[in-house]
Design an enzyme around this catalytic site. Structure first.
Site, PDB file in Angstrom:
ATOM      1  CD  GLU A   8      -3.014   1.265   2.135  1.00  0.00           C
ATOM      2  OE1 GLU A   8      -3.517   0.283   2.704  1.00  0.00           O
ATOM      3  OE2 GLU A   8      -3.232   2.454   2.472  1.00  0.00           O
ATOM      4  CG  HIS A  10      -0.477   5.466  -1.420  1.00  0.00           C
ATOM      5  ND1 HIS A  10      -1.376   4.641  -2.054  1.00  0.00           N
ATOM      6  CD2 HIS A  10      -0.752   5.364  -0.098  1.00  0.00           C
ATOM      7  CE1 HIS A  10      -2.164   4.066  -1.158  1.00  0.00           C
ATOM      8  NE2 HIS A  10      -1.808   4.480   0.047  1.00  0.00           N
ATOM      9  CG  HIS A 165      -6.408   3.322  -0.414  1.00  0.00           C
ATOM     10  ND1 HIS A 165      -6.709   4.654  -0.197  1.00  0.00           N
ATOM     11  CD2 HIS A 165      -5.255   3.072   0.245  1.00  0.00           C
ATOM     12  CE1 HIS A 165      -5.759   5.170   0.567  1.00  0.00           C
ATOM     13  NE2 HIS A 165      -4.873   4.245   0.847  1.00  0.00           N
ATOM     14  CG  ASP A 286      -1.050   3.997   4.083  1.00  0.00           C
ATOM     15  OD1 ASP A 286      -1.051   4.358   2.887  1.00  0.00           O
ATOM     16  OD2 ASP A 286      -2.024   4.157   4.848  1.00  0.00           O
TER      17      ASP A 286
HETATM   18  C1  GRE Z   1      -3.746   6.547   2.947  1.00  0.00           C
HETATM   19  O1  GRE Z   1      -3.373   6.555   1.782  1.00  0.00           O
HETATM   20  O2  GRE Z   1      -4.002   5.483   3.499  1.00  0.00           O
HETATM   21  C2  GRE Z   1      -3.898   7.826   3.672  1.00  0.00           C
HETATM   22  C3  GRE Z   1      -4.273   8.978   2.975  1.00  0.00           C
HETATM   23  C4  GRE Z   1      -4.377  10.171   3.671  1.00  0.00           C
HETATM   24  C5  GRE Z   1      -4.133  10.206   5.033  1.00  0.00           C
HETATM   25  C6  GRE Z   1      -3.776   9.081   5.713  1.00  0.00           C
HETATM   26  C7  GRE Z   1      -3.650   7.893   5.046  1.00  0.00           C
HETATM   27  O3  GRE Z   1      -4.533   8.898   1.669  1.00  0.00           O
HETATM   28  O4  GRE Z   1      -3.309   6.759   5.709  1.00  0.00           O
HETATM   29 ZN    ZN Z   2      -2.951   4.270   1.761  1.00  0.00          ZN
END
Ligand code: GRE
Ligand code: ZN
Length: 327
Positions: A8, A10, A165, A286
């Site tokens: 996960e 990004h 997500h 994450d």
């Molecule tokens: C995530 O991608 O899981 C995320 C966000 C924004 C804030 C916290 C977070 O997109 O964990």
């Molecule tokens: Zn995330």
């Protein structure tokens, strides 16, 4: 632990960067956050090295394509994000794979883009950021409705996992958060959104139609494992319009995988391991919403599972699920 796999993790393209701004942390953090989420060649790989993460499956940031109202723009933005991830995978094939961003505004276009990503670019599945908006800001389309059955047929045929997500509820539907904006996002609302969407999928008969579907959710199960017993217990009394043939808990255990993204808590992890079992669990960080260091420090030290199970959750379960070319 060396050799961890995380998925996960990004990235952003310029078109999707801004919609993440509110989550980047206090104002001083934006520059660092921007640098980290755009980078796929330098700092990210260095931190992966430092934290024992050998391999990451990249995905676009949230809400990303799901927050775009215009369908053509959504299609083009998904393509652009996917092409950027494919290029990073080509530059670092031993460190990255990717999940497709999908224009769910149009189920056929989403099917076509997923097919392109998997068949032509070797993507490992899809990551979709919750419900999609479409045409007007006050819209929230969930994928249990009949219009998405053909899309799920494609996911089933391609036989790749679908990572659901979180995203935040839209303002016109978030009256119950009034006066408490902090409550709408990652501290609570993200899990509310994602758990409701997951339970809708379970209750829609989707998994009777496509028994090989694999849904992945993060954050140690978005509160569902803790409540799984109670859901089935109470559904003995009311199953109005529940469309599954089996109890909901069976669909959840048969079709959902759970990751540790952003939830580095021993008690929550223990609950998940007990409810869903180590074979359905996976390490994720994450990044860059969380620090890989925090994820890895916690995971490497936790005494909740044996070293043998830690290797499964941290590595070999992911190699199997995504058919990764790692030893
Ligand atoms: C995530 O991608 O899981 C995320 C966000 C924004 C804030 C916290 C977070 O997109 O964990
Ligand atoms: Zn995330």
């Amino acid at each position: 632990m060396k050799g961890k796999v995380a998925f996960e993790e990004h990235m952003a393209i310029s078109e999707t960067l801004e919609n993440t701004k509110a989550f980047a942390g206090d104002s001083g953090k934006w520059d660092e956050f921007t640098r980290q989420i755009l980078d796929m060649d330098d700092e990210r790989l260095e931190i992966m090295d430092k934290t024992g993460i050998e391999f990451s499956i990249l995905s676009n940031n949230a809400p990303g394509v799901q927050g775009i109202l215009d369908t053509d723009e959504a299609i083009n933005t998904a393509k652009k994000a996917n092409d950027a991830m494919a290029a990073a995978v080509q530059r670092h094939p031993d460190r990255y794979a990717a999940f497709a961003a999908l224009p769910m505004q149009d189920p056929d276009a989403a099917s076509a883009e997923l097919t392109r990503c998997v068949k032509e670019m070797g993507f490992k599945g899809a990551m979709v950021n919750g419900f999609t908006q479409k045409d007007v800001p006050d819209s929230a389309i969930y994928y249990d409705i009949p219009e998405y059955r053909s899309f799920w047929a494609t996911v089933s045929e391609l036989d790749v996992p679908f990572y659901l997500h979180p995203r935040m509820q839209i303002p016109s539907r978030a009256q119950n958060y009034e006066g408490h904006p902090w409550l709408k996002s990652a501290p609570w609302g993200f899990a509310v959104e994602t758990s409701i969407h997951s339970l809708r999928l379970c209750g829609s008969g989707l998994f009777d139609d496509y028994p090989n579907l694999e849904i992945v959710i993060g954050h140690l199960g978005e509160h569902i494992p803790y409540d799984l017993w109670r859901i089935d217990a109470r559904m003995r009394f009311s199953r109005r319009e529940y469309r599954g043939n089996k109890p909901l808990g069976e669909y959840f255990l048969d079709h959902f995988k759970i990751t540790t993204s952003g939830n580095f808590s021993d008690p929550a992890f223990r609950c998940c391991v007990e409810v869903v079992g180590v074979d359905r669990m996976f390490f994720c960080a994450d990044y860059p919403f969380e620090k890989m260091e925090d994820a890895a420090d916690w995971y490497d030290a936790t005494g909740v599972v044996s070293e043998e199970d830690k290797l499964k959750i941290g590595r070999t379960n992911a190699i199997k699920l995504f058919d990764l070319d790692l030893d």
